[in-house]
Scaffold this active site. Structure first.
Site, PDB file in Angstrom:
ATOM      1  CE1 TYR A 183      -3.305  -2.705  -0.027  1.00 10.35           C
ATOM      2  CE2 TYR A 183      -3.636  -2.456   2.325  1.00 10.35           C
ATOM      3  CZ  TYR A 183      -3.942  -3.081   1.136  1.00 10.35           C
ATOM      4  OH  TYR A 183      -4.896  -4.068   1.112  1.00 10.35           O
TER       5      TYR A 183
ATOM      6  CG  ASP B 153      -2.425 -19.931  -0.709  1.00 13.08           C
ATOM      7  OD1 ASP B 153      -1.517 -19.839   0.138  1.00 13.08           O
ATOM      8  OD2 ASP B 153      -2.331 -20.675  -1.705  1.00 13.08           O
TER       9      ASP B 153
ATOM     10  CG  ASP C 102     -12.126  -6.778   6.672  1.00 12.06           C
ATOM     11  OD1 ASP C 102     -11.705  -6.267   7.734  1.00 12.06           O
ATOM     12  OD2 ASP C 102     -12.628  -6.118   5.745  1.00 12.06           O
TER      13      ASP C 102
ATOM     14  CE  LYS D 122       0.602 -17.138  -2.365  1.00 12.03           C
ATOM     15  NZ  LYS D 122      -0.031 -18.458  -2.617  1.00 12.03           N
TER      16      LYS D 122
ATOM     17  CG  ASP E 173      -7.022  -4.586   4.068  1.00 10.21           C
ATOM     18  OD1 ASP E 173      -7.991  -4.562   4.841  1.00 10.21           O
ATOM     19  OD2 ASP E 173      -6.902  -3.827   3.090  1.00 10.21           O
TER      20      ASP E 173
END
Ligand code: NAD
Length: 370
Positions: free
Chosen positions: A143, A227, A255, A194, A251
């Protein structure tokens, strides 16, 4: 008598002041019954501050936040400020606070209270007793990484791009927060990236492994691909204690974990920065929800996310785990009585206003404290 704790309350807009009023009642109860002394000051932020001063955060309030032992934040924003210039929008108040306080570690617990176990979209036996913490790196990663942008190649192809980049010190400081939190909880950390397909992920894994070996070998560490973590969160979430991850994966995963609990009105959070020489860590505590303009001013807001944000403050800024446990127990009792604000209403339960929910928590505190 516990020594004075300087708390700055920034209630903000919409339901922010409504839920914060209930937190202040809990603070008064603690001061009276547990001899826990707070030095509380207040300030304007967001739309309320814009109306008074033409800016969503004044330099004076920012200085107060930097000087406080902890900041308790409500929520900002509302449709009445939709047309305000971008730099003066209410939401810029919280963004500037996070940036100036350099709050690089975002803590989001997912805690399922027994009386609300049916509110989750997952089966009750999967989420009952769930208590996990996601530590998300908040000030780095894709970001903020450079280069970023949209350009046109020589052959006329247009493309958009961002850069995932983490320096060693950014990984180290957020992982230290995670390891130290784990020591106060279940002593287990899952580090998530990852590493199989990203260079920055491999680097993250190597850095965490080295930090763990050097300073936190007593904490159980496991590495997990992002994942797989998403899948495991909905498959068997109780396997986790503390999850630490970068900004982008955090992020998404926070959630996802939040919805395991079923309600926005129940979700607290903390954002932590660096410790000073005296060991005082910059910290801001806030409910995850926003200012909820659709229900503001009607006494309908659920104050429990704000109250639970305050218990996080007790736990992580003031090392007062006993008081935090007491208040969380009182929240559990209030819910067990069958009281529900509209956001967590279930068949057969009794509707409660913001204040009635606060009354129930205080009543339960009285009973628990004898
Ligand atoms: P929101 O979280 O304010 O509301 C989403 C929905 O959840 C609404 O229907 C609301 O009534 C309900 N809700 C939220 N908190 C509740 C509570 N405690 N009790 C009962 N119901 C609750 O999100 P939104 O509607 O997308 O945003 C509204 C405003 O809040 C916007 O201006 C947005 O920018 C701002 N916002 C601020 C923050 C913050 O201050 N950190 C965070 C998110 C949104």
């Amino acid at each position: 008598m516990t020594s004075n704790k300087r708390i700055l309350i920034l209630a903000g807009d919409g339901i922010g002041p409504e839920v914060m009023a209930q937190v202040e009642r809990v603070m008064e109860w603690l001061a009276a019954r547990r001899a826990f002394s707070f030095e509380v000051s207040g300030g304007l932020v967001g739309g309320a501050c814009y109306e008074a001063h033409g800016t969503p955060l004044t330099d004076e309030t920012l200085a107060d936040a930097l000087a406080a032992d902890a900041v308790l934040f409500g929520a900002v924003g509302g449709p009445q400020w939709d047309d305000v210039a971008r730099h003066a929008r209410p939401e810029m108040g919280i963004l500037r606070l996070r940036k100036e306080m350099d709050l690089y570690a975002n803590l989001r617990p997912a805690l399922v209270f027994d009386p609300l176990v049916a509110a989750s979209t997952l089966k009750e036996d999967v989420v009952r007793g769930l208590d996990l913490m996601i530590v998300r790196e908040l000030t780095g990663g894709i970001y903020f990484g450079e280069p970023r942008g949209v350009d046109t190649l020589a052959d006329g192809t247009r493309r958009g791009f961002d850069t995932e980049v983490y320096s060693a010190f950014e990984i180290e400081r957020v992982c230290r927060v995670a390891f130290e939190l784990a020591r106060r909880r279940g002593n287990r950390v899952h580090s998530v990236e990852k590493a199989n397909v990203m260079e920055s992920g491999k680097f993250w894994r190597d850095e965490v492994t080295a930090l763990h070996a050097a300073d936190y070998a007593d904490v159980e560490l496991q590495h997990m691909y992002a994942d797989n973590c998403a899948m495991q969160l909905v498959r068997q979430p109780r396997q986790f204690d503390v999850i630490v991850t970068g900004n982008l994966f955090g992020d998404l995963l926070s959630d996802c974990a939040a919805m395991l609990t079923g309600s926005l009105g129940m979700l607290p959070s903390a954002s932590l920065g660096a410790s000073d020489a005296g060991g005082r860590r910059k910290a801001l505590y806030e409910p995850v929800h926003g200012s909820a303009p659709d229900i503001a001013g009607q006494g309908l807001a659920n104050p429990l996310a704000a109250i639970l944000s305050f218990t996080m403050m007790l736990r992580y800024s003031f090392d007062a785990a006993d008081d935090a446990d007491l208040i969380e127990g009182a929240v559990q009792d209030a819910l067990a009585q069958g009281l529900r604000t509209a956001d967590i209403m279930q068949d057969g339960m009794t509707g409660a206003s913001t204040e009635a929910m606060g009354d129930a928590v205080l009543g339960a505190l009285d009973r628990r404290a004898g």
